[in-house]
Design a protein around this motif. Sequence first.
Motif, PDB file in Angstrom:
ATOM      1  N   PRO A  68       0.974  -1.163  -0.138  1.00  2.36           N
ATOM      2  CA  PRO A  68      -0.078   0.029   0.144  1.00  2.36           C
ATOM      3  C   PRO A  68       0.758   1.212  -0.023  1.00  2.36           C
ATOM      4  O   PRO A  68       1.920   1.451   0.706  1.00  2.36           O
ATOM      5  CB  PRO A  68      -0.910  -0.199   1.214  1.00  2.36           C
ATOM      6  N   CYS A  69       0.368   2.276  -0.767  1.00  3.38           N
ATOM      7  CA  CYS A  69       0.958   3.653  -0.683  1.00  3.38           C
ATOM      8  C   CYS A  69       0.743   4.290   0.788  1.00  3.38           C
ATOM      9  O   CYS A  69      -0.313   4.111   1.097  1.00  3.38           O
ATOM     10  CB  CYS A  69       0.163   4.504  -1.524  1.00  3.38           C
ATOM     11  N   TYR A  70       1.866   4.911   1.217  1.00  8.63           N
ATOM     12  CA  TYR A  70       1.910   5.519   2.453  1.00  8.63           C
ATOM     13  C   TYR A  70       0.789   6.528   2.448  1.00  8.63           C
ATOM     14  O   TYR A  70       0.195   6.625   3.975  1.00  8.63           O
ATOM     15  CB  TYR A  70       3.338   6.127   2.917  1.00  8.63           C
ATOM     16  N   ARG A  71       0.591   7.184   1.645  1.00  8.31           N
ATOM     17  CA  ARG A  71      -0.463   8.528   1.667  1.00  8.31           C
ATOM     18  C   ARG A  71      -1.803   8.137   1.252  1.00  8.31           C
ATOM     19  O   ARG A  71      -3.048   8.130   1.680  1.00  8.31           O
ATOM     20  CB  ARG A  71       0.173   9.477   0.732  1.00  8.31           C
ATOM     21  N   CYS A  72      -2.053   7.164   0.153  1.00  3.70           N
ATOM     22  CA  CYS A  72      -3.361   7.062  -0.403  1.00  3.70           C
ATOM     23  C   CYS A  72      -3.957   5.726   0.041  1.00  3.70           C
ATOM     24  O   CYS A  72      -4.949   5.230  -0.413  1.00  3.70           O
ATOM     25  CB  CYS A  72      -3.721   7.446  -1.839  1.00  3.70           C
ATOM     26  N   LEU A  73      -3.012   4.735   0.354  1.00  3.37           N
ATOM     27  CA  LEU A  73      -3.390   3.257   0.746  1.00  3.37           C
ATOM     28  C   LEU A  73      -3.632   2.430  -0.724  1.00  3.37           C
ATOM     29  O   LEU A  73      -3.986   1.359  -0.806  1.00  3.37           O
ATOM     30  CB  LEU A  73      -4.306   3.105   1.634  1.00  3.37           C
ATOM     31  N   LEU A 126       5.591   5.290  -1.797  1.00  2.00           N
ATOM     32  CA  LEU A 126       4.475   5.841  -2.227  1.00  2.00           C
ATOM     33  C   LEU A 126       4.280   5.336  -3.687  1.00  2.00           C
ATOM     34  O   LEU A 126       4.914   4.676  -4.497  1.00  2.00           O
ATOM     35  CB  LEU A 126       4.773   7.382  -2.725  1.00  2.00           C
ATOM     36  N   CYS A 127       2.540   5.682  -4.370  1.00  2.00           N
ATOM     37  CA  CYS A 127       2.414   5.003  -5.552  1.00  2.00           C
ATOM     38  C   CYS A 127       3.118   5.799  -6.464  1.00  2.00           C
ATOM     39  O   CYS A 127       3.237   5.465  -7.600  1.00  2.00           O
ATOM     40  CB  CYS A 127       0.757   4.985  -5.453  1.00  2.00           C
ATOM     41  N   ARG A 128       3.233   6.997  -6.232  1.00  2.00           N
ATOM     42  CA  ARG A 128       3.994   8.113  -7.194  1.00  2.00           C
ATOM     43  C   ARG A 128       4.516   8.922  -6.239  1.00  2.00           C
ATOM     44  O   ARG A 128       4.182   9.322  -5.318  1.00  2.00           O
ATOM     45  CB  ARG A 128       3.158   8.425  -8.272  1.00  2.00           C
ATOM     46  N   ASP A 130       4.571  12.111  -6.501  1.00  2.00           N
ATOM     47  CA  ASP A 130       3.410  13.392  -6.122  1.00  2.00           C
ATOM     48  C   ASP A 130       2.360  12.750  -5.670  1.00  2.00           C
ATOM     49  O   ASP A 130       1.140  13.759  -5.883  1.00  2.00           O
ATOM     50  CB  ASP A 130       3.487  14.387  -7.341  1.00  2.00           C
ATOM     51  N   CYS A 131       2.034  11.875  -5.099  1.00  2.00           N
ATOM     52  CA  CYS A 131       0.922  11.320  -4.558  1.00  2.00           C
ATOM     53  C   CYS A 131       0.065  12.316  -3.852  1.00  2.00           C
ATOM     54  O   CYS A 131       0.775  12.758  -2.901  1.00  2.00           O
ATOM     55  CB  CYS A 131       1.022   9.941  -3.989  1.00  2.00           C
ATOM     56  N   ALA A 132      -1.203  12.881  -4.018  1.00  2.00           N
ATOM     57  CA  ALA A 132      -1.807  13.754  -3.262  1.00  2.00           C
ATOM     58  C   ALA A 132      -2.463  13.169  -1.966  1.00  2.00           C
ATOM     59  O   ALA A 132      -2.863  13.893  -1.210  1.00  2.00           O
ATOM     60  CB  ALA A 132      -2.852  14.124  -4.324  1.00  2.00           C
ATOM     61  N   LEU A 142      -7.469  11.696  -3.404  1.00  2.00           N
ATOM     62  CA  LEU A 142      -7.325  13.072  -3.935  1.00  2.00           C
ATOM     63  C   LEU A 142      -6.764  12.836  -5.273  1.00  2.00           C
ATOM     64  O   LEU A 142      -6.536  13.692  -6.185  1.00  2.00           O
ATOM     65  CB  LEU A 142      -6.638  14.025  -3.111  1.00  2.00           C
ATOM     66  N   ASN A 143      -6.260  11.767  -5.614  1.00  2.00           N
ATOM     67  CA  ASN A 143      -5.533  11.499  -6.900  1.00  2.00           C
ATOM     68  C   ASN A 143      -6.641  11.228  -7.832  1.00  2.00           C
ATOM     69  O   ASN A 143      -6.741  11.834  -9.035  1.00  2.00           O
ATOM     70  CB  ASN A 143      -4.789  10.111  -6.821  1.00  2.00           C
ATOM     71  N   ASP A 144      -7.636  10.493  -7.350  1.00  2.00           N
ATOM     72  CA  ASP A 144      -8.663  10.210  -8.223  1.00  2.00           C
ATOM     73  C   ASP A 144      -9.892  11.206  -8.498  1.00  2.00           C
ATOM     74  O   ASP A 144     -10.658  11.844  -9.513  1.00  2.00           O
ATOM     75  CB  ASP A 144      -9.806   9.076  -7.615  1.00  2.00           C
TER      76      ASP A 144
END
Length: 168
Positions: A68-73, A126-128, A130-132, A142-144
């Motif tokens: 999982p991404c640390y910010r958006c899971l 992170l998934c990327r 600049d993951c929001a 917030l990415n979607d």
Amino acid sequence: MTSFSLRQLKLRRGEEHREELGVELPAFEFGGQRYVPVPEKVPTEFVVTRANTGTVFSLAFRTRLHGPCYRCLGDAVLEVPIRVREYQATSPEDEELTTPYVEDNLLDVSAWARDAVALALPDKILCRPDCAGLCPECGKNLNDEPHVHDEEHADPRWAALESLKERL
Ligand SMILES: [Zn+2]
Ligand SMILES: [Zn+2]
């Protein structure tokens, strides 16, 4: 898990043994989350070199950790390139000249590879870059759905004032 027997090696000084070794990697716990290496058995370039006073081990591979991404899971994939060395003195006088991964002529390659990956991990996966992340207000990704909330109405003090105005 993968280990390599040093008994079978008959190296003279200056000689090396080189092989493509498939090394099993366990899953990682990182920041309370679980990251799975893909593939589970990673092909490595494994070299043993007999030096004057001991043996040098080197290991190189690339692995991909899925979790999982640390910010958006959401799903995150982290590519980790590894190139490490260990040294084992033939007649070690102090512990610094031995590797913790050799015991009874067995090199624990999986433990070594796992520690090398753990040390190479970034602060956050992170998934990327600049993951929001997730909205702290409503929890949506917030990415979607990039959005901001109207702060005036979200502030409970305003709501209190509004209801006061209504009563006047
Ligand atoms: Zn993310
Ligand atoms: Zn929101």
